[in-house]
Structures are given as structure tokens and as C-alpha cells.
Design a protein around this motif. Structure first.
Motif, PDB file in Angstrom:
ATOM      1  N   GLY A  72       7.126  -0.468 -39.083  1.00  0.00           N
ATOM      2  CA  GLY A  72       7.772  -0.735 -39.705  1.00  0.00           C
ATOM      3  C   GLY A  72       9.120  -1.173 -39.937  1.00  0.00           C
ATOM      4  O   GLY A  72      10.241  -0.697 -39.577  1.00  0.00           O
ATOM      5  N   GLY A  73       9.269  -2.577 -39.715  1.00  0.00           N
ATOM      6  CA  GLY A  73      10.812  -3.013 -39.246  1.00  0.00           C
ATOM      7  C   GLY A  73      11.634  -2.667 -40.408  1.00  0.00           C
ATOM      8  O   GLY A  73      12.706  -2.618 -40.028  1.00  0.00           O
ATOM      9  N   HIS A  74      11.251  -3.471 -41.690  1.00  0.00           N
ATOM     10  CA  HIS A  74      12.485  -2.171 -42.524  1.00  0.00           C
ATOM     11  C   HIS A  74      12.416  -0.843 -43.336  1.00  0.00           C
ATOM     12  O   HIS A  74      13.433  -0.320 -43.128  1.00  0.00           O
ATOM     13  N   LEU A  75      11.185   0.107 -42.551  1.00  0.00           N
ATOM     14  CA  LEU A  75      11.484   1.312 -42.213  1.00  0.00           C
ATOM     15  C   LEU A  75      12.409   2.129 -41.651  1.00  0.00           C
ATOM     16  O   LEU A  75      13.269   2.796 -41.489  1.00  0.00           O
ATOM     17  N   VAL A  76      11.818   1.053 -40.039  1.00  0.00           N
ATOM     18  CA  VAL A  76      12.929   1.730 -39.056  1.00  0.00           C
ATOM     19  C   VAL A  76      14.844   1.468 -39.173  1.00  0.00           C
ATOM     20  O   VAL A  76      15.386   1.533 -39.454  1.00  0.00           O
ATOM     21  N   ALA A  77      14.446   0.397 -40.094  1.00  0.00           N
ATOM     22  CA  ALA A  77      16.448  -0.098 -40.588  1.00  0.00           C
ATOM     23  C   ALA A  77      16.848   1.130 -41.366  1.00  0.00           C
ATOM     24  O   ALA A  77      18.045   1.235 -41.346  1.00  0.00           O
ATOM     25  N   SER A  93      13.221 -12.091 -35.972  1.00  0.00           N
ATOM     26  CA  SER A  93      11.422 -12.436 -35.685  1.00  0.00           C
ATOM     27  C   SER A  93      11.508 -13.949 -35.459  1.00  0.00           C
ATOM     28  O   SER A  93      11.650 -14.916 -35.411  1.00  0.00           O
ATOM     29  N   ALA A  94      10.309 -13.454 -35.238  1.00  0.00           N
ATOM     30  CA  ALA A  94       9.356 -14.531 -35.168  1.00  0.00           C
ATOM     31  C   ALA A  94       9.104 -15.119 -36.674  1.00  0.00           C
ATOM     32  O   ALA A  94       7.928 -16.831 -36.813  1.00  0.00           O
ATOM     33  N   TYR A  95       8.996 -14.591 -37.774  1.00  0.00           N
ATOM     34  CA  TYR A  95       9.056 -15.166 -39.146  1.00  0.00           C
ATOM     35  C   TYR A  95       9.847 -15.280 -39.605  1.00  0.00           C
ATOM     36  O   TYR A  95      10.736 -14.400 -39.822  1.00  0.00           O
ATOM     37  N   SER A 100       9.674 -11.545 -45.605  1.00  0.00           N
ATOM     38  CA  SER A 100      10.369 -10.660 -44.344  1.00  0.00           C
ATOM     39  C   SER A 100      11.965 -10.886 -44.613  1.00  0.00           C
ATOM     40  O   SER A 100      12.230  -9.674 -44.186  1.00  0.00           O
ATOM     41  N   MET A 101      12.800 -11.763 -45.071  1.00  0.00           N
ATOM     42  CA  MET A 101      13.752 -11.758 -44.685  1.00  0.00           C
ATOM     43  C   MET A 101      14.484 -11.047 -46.075  1.00  0.00           C
ATOM     44  O   MET A 101      15.426 -10.255 -45.676  1.00  0.00           O
ATOM     45  N   GLU A 102      14.241 -11.281 -47.048  1.00  0.00           N
ATOM     46  CA  GLU A 102      14.818 -10.096 -47.883  1.00  0.00           C
ATOM     47  C   GLU A 102      13.850  -8.763 -48.217  1.00  0.00           C
ATOM     48  O   GLU A 102      15.116  -8.293 -48.579  1.00  0.00           O
ATOM     49  N   GLU A 103      12.847  -8.228 -47.691  1.00  0.00           N
ATOM     50  CA  GLU A 103      13.017  -6.974 -47.599  1.00  0.00           C
ATOM     51  C   GLU A 103      13.736  -6.925 -45.834  1.00  0.00           C
ATOM     52  O   GLU A 103      14.415  -5.016 -46.268  1.00  0.00           O
TER      53      GLU A 103
END
Length: 133
Positions: A72-77, A93-95, A100-103
Motif C-alpha cells: 500500500g503506497g499510502h501506508l508505506v508513505a 504513479s500511472a494513476y 489516489s493523489m489525495e490519499e
């Protein structure tokens, strides 16, 4: 490929850890960043455990983190923010969706770059992030 201008030669190198589960992309990013005289790659990670270990070990200036990173990118961050509060993070990110940006922003990421940008744009984002805390 872009290189730092001569005025950057007196500025200390920014240390970077690159995190993505795509091995080919990760190696390409490493080559692009290592070619820069003002940037230094301290390591690469392909999963959350490896990324957090490298951050705790090195306390880099910058981390490039895939949004859909295993673990999880946000969890790792969030974990990186706890382990090394001075480390600045760039989501890669590809997204480009707002969710996604806000998260990622809520998780502590300061820059968000969509995959497919030019090397010059990617490097400019890294430098912007590293030079302006």
C-alpha cells in the motif's frame, strides 16, 4: 537526459531511495537519477518491508514511491513519515485520479508525478522537492 547546471555543483547531493515493484522501471529510474551529479541513489526497493528498512537505515533526503506499491503506497508513505520525518516523498504513479493523489497527500507525500513524464520533468520534481523543504 538532463544534467544539473553548473550553479548546482556547490550544492550537496540529494540522497534518494527509489521504490517500485516494476523491476525494469526501477532500473531505468536508477540510471536516470544516478546520471545526475546532484543526486545519489542510496538503494531501491520492490516492496514495503524493503522500502521501510532502507529508509530507517539511510534517512534519505528523498523517496520516490509507487502509489500502487506492494504493501500500500499510502501506508508505506505513512511509515516512512514516522521513521524519517525529514525525508520528503514523491509519488510516482500511472494513476492521475484525484482519489489516489489525495490519499498520498494525506499520507505525507509532497509531490505527485504521473508515469510517462519526461526524464527532465521527473528530475525537476525531485530537485524541487529536495531543495525546498
Amino acid at each position: 537526459m538532463t544534467t544539473a547546471s553548473s550553479e548546482d555543483s556547490t550544492v550537496p547531493r540529494l540522497s534518494v531511495i527509489l521504490c517500485d515493484d516494476n523491476a525494469i522501471l526501477l532500473e531505468s529510474l536508477r540510471e536516470v537519477v544516478e546520471a545526475q551529479p546532484d543526486l545519489e541513489v542510496l538503494g531501491t526497493a520492490s516492496d514495503a518491508e524493503e522500502a521501510c528498512h532502507l529508509v530507517r537505515q539511510h534517512k534519505p533526503n528523498l523517496v520516490v514511491l509507487d502509489v500502487r506499491f506492494p504493501g500500500g503506497g499510502h501506508l508505506v508513505a505513512q511509515q516512512i513519515g514516522r521513521d524519517s520525518p525529514a525525508t520528503r516523498m514523491l509519488a510516482f504513479s500511472a494513476y492521475d485520479d484525484g482519489t489516489s493523489m489525495e490519499e498520498m497527500r494525506r499520507a505525507g507525500v509532497s509531490e505527485y508525478v504521473v508515469k510517462g513524464v519526461t526524464n527532465a520533468e521527473f528530475l525537476a520534481a525531485l530537485r524541487r522537492l529536495g531543495r525546498h523543504p
